[in-house]
Every structure is written in structure tokens, then in C-alpha cells.
Motif scaffolding. Structure first.
Motif, PDB file in Angstrom:
ATOM      1  N   ARG A   1       0.822  -1.201   0.000  1.00  0.00           N
ATOM      2  CA  ARG A   1       0.000   0.000   0.000  1.00  0.00           C
ATOM      3  C   ARG A   1       0.864   1.262   0.000  1.00  0.00           C
ATOM      4  NH1 ARG A   1      -5.376   0.058   1.357  1.00  0.00           N
ATOM      5  NH2 ARG A   1      -6.318  -2.014   1.514  1.00  0.00           N
TER       6      ARG A   1
ATOM      7  N   ASP B   1      -5.600  -3.202   7.395  1.00  0.00           N
ATOM      8  CA  ASP B   1      -5.822  -2.676   6.044  1.00  0.00           C
ATOM      9  C   ASP B   1      -7.139  -3.152   5.455  1.00  0.00           C
ATOM     10  OD1 ASP B   1      -3.451  -1.269   6.014  1.00  0.00           O
ATOM     11  OD2 ASP B   1      -2.306  -2.897   5.086  1.00  0.00           O
TER      12      ASP B   1
ATOM     13  N   TYR C   1      -7.505  -4.098  -3.220  1.00  0.00           N
ATOM     14  CA  TYR C   1      -6.792  -2.833  -3.329  1.00  0.00           C
ATOM     15  C   TYR C   1      -6.288  -2.683  -4.757  1.00  0.00           C
ATOM     16  CZ  TYR C   1      -3.052   0.590  -2.341  1.00  0.00           C
ATOM     17  OH  TYR C   1      -2.225   1.692  -2.334  1.00  0.00           O
TER      18      TYR C   1
END
Length: 236
Positions: A61, A100, A149
Motif C-alpha cells: 500500500r 488494512d 486494493y
């Protein structure tokens, strides 16, 4: 030195025999086109060395969410019950990101309602008031989960990162006829702007029992919302 004629004939015969034997032992070389044909594969097949290979692309990330706080303000619009009532919503929310992927969120919404032109004409012309109720406020607590993601490439040098999320929980709906408990479900995209900015585009559905003056039913108050906020804390 001179050799008898029969000796010369024997030597010549032996030489011809050795040349023919060598030619018979040497493999016949296939034409170049035939050799290249052996190297080609059908368009639907991969080379054997690559047919069983697995390739993975992993990217961490840009900014982690673990143990961070997210505070947002939003505007929304109800997508149901538009025949007689127009609803516009203003809300605020807070989320705590455990990891996350997992988060816990709380939201409160004020709903501004107005009668549509059709409802006003029904009341003024036919003196009939529609059997309707509408929410004045919404409140909920939900558990959120980020499915995956990803990123959008805006240009060669700029990238916008996002999470697709789901949320599920419970809440309260304050109707004109009283307060009702609701099941709340939502889904959408959360965009991460730099290290601390967030923008959310999503849908949230409040499912509850609606009791009217003459009837009752299970209703789905589906709303679309746009959130803008900040990420605080954690390791930004």
C-alpha cells in the motif's frame, strides 16, 4: 614404381565403396523450412516451459490503514420513494481501521424532505393526502471489509489508489411515525488521496419495517453518497 592394372582397379573399387558407405551413414539434412516448422506452435498454445509457470505481481500500500482514524462529511440522495417525496441527506461518519482490511464505522444522517410536484397536485387538486411516511434521520454502526486494493493511472506520473469495500451492520431510522430498527448494508469505492485524504463513492441500504397510517411494509431506503474526509493517526 608401377602397379599392376588389377591392383589399381581394386584400389579404385575400395575407394568408391568407402565413399558410398560414408554417404549412407551420414543423416540426410532436412530442408530449412522443415526445420523451422518444428519450432512453431499453434497460436492457442504456450511454449512447454511457460505453460505451467505462475506469475504474481505484488505491491504494498502507498499508505497503510492499520490503526488509523477516518473522519468524513458527506452528502447523499435517496434513490427510492421519489413519487411523492424528494430527500436530500447530509451526514458525518467516523471509522476506525483495525487493519488494512477491517474497520468499524459509525454514521449519523440528517434527512431534508420535500413533497414532489405530483404530491402537491394530489393534495391541492383532489384533496387527497398520500399515505406516506419518510425518514427524518438515520444512524448506524457497521463493520467494513476491503475486498481488494487497486489503482487508477491518471497519467504517466500520477496514480490514484482505491479499495472496493463492503459494510454490514445495524441502525435506527427516525420516521415521521416513529423510530424503527434497521439492517444496514453498503458497498462502494474508497479513494486514497495522498497520505491523509479520502473520498468515498458508495451505496447504503437501510432495510426496516415502515408503518403508515393505512398500511405497513418492509422498505429499502437505498441512498447514494459522496464522502470527503481525512485519515489520521497510524504510520502515515
Amino acid at each position: 614404381m608401377t602397379y599392376p592394372r588389377h591392383s589399381i582397379a581394386i584400389l579404385a573399387l575400395l575407394a568408391m565403396t568407402s565413399v558410398s558407405v560414408m554417404a549412407a551413414d551420414a543423416p540426410a539434412e532436412a530442408p530449412l523450412d522443415a526445420q523451422l516448422q518444428k519450432l512453431t506452435l499453434p497460436s492457442s498454445e504456450l511454449p512447454p516451459s511457460a505453460s505451467y509457470e505462475k506469475l504474481y505481481s505484488v505491491q504494498s500500500r502507498e499508505s497503510g490503514l492499520s490503526l488509523r482514524h477516518e473522519i468524513t462529511a458527506s452528502i447523499g440522495k435517496s434513490l427510492v420513494g421519489q413519487d411523492f417525496v424528494n430527500s436530500f441527506e447530509v451526514s458525518g461518519s467516523y471509522r476506525f481501521h483495525f487493519t488494512d482490511r477491517w474497520s468499524l464505522g459509525f454514521s449519523g444522517t440528517y434527512v431534508n424532505n420535500s413533497l414532489t410536484k405530483a404530491a402537491q397536485e394530489l393534495i391541492s387538486v383532489e384533496s387527497i393526502y398520500p399515505d406516506i411516511v419518510y425518514p427524518r434521520y438515520l444512524a448506524d454502526a457497521t463493520v467494513g471489509y476491503n475486498l481488494f486494493y487497486g489503482k487508477f493511472r491518471l497519467s504517466m506520473d500520477s496514480v490514484l489508489y482505491f479499495d472496493q469495500y463492503l459494510e454490514l451492520g445495524g441502525g435506527l431510522v427516525g420516521l415521521t411515525t416513529g423510530q424503527q430498527k434497521a439492517v444496514v448494508a453498503g458497498a462502494g469505492l474508497a479513494f486514497w488521496i495522498g497520505k491523509n485524504g479520502t473520498v468515498r463513492l458508495g451505496f447504503k441500504d437501510y432495510i426496516y419495517d415502515e408503518v403508515r397510517r393505512l398500511s405497513s411494509s418492509v422498505e429499502n431506503n437505498l441512498e447514494f453518497h459522496l464522502d470527503v474526509g481525512l485519515l489520521l493517526g497510524g504510520k502515515s
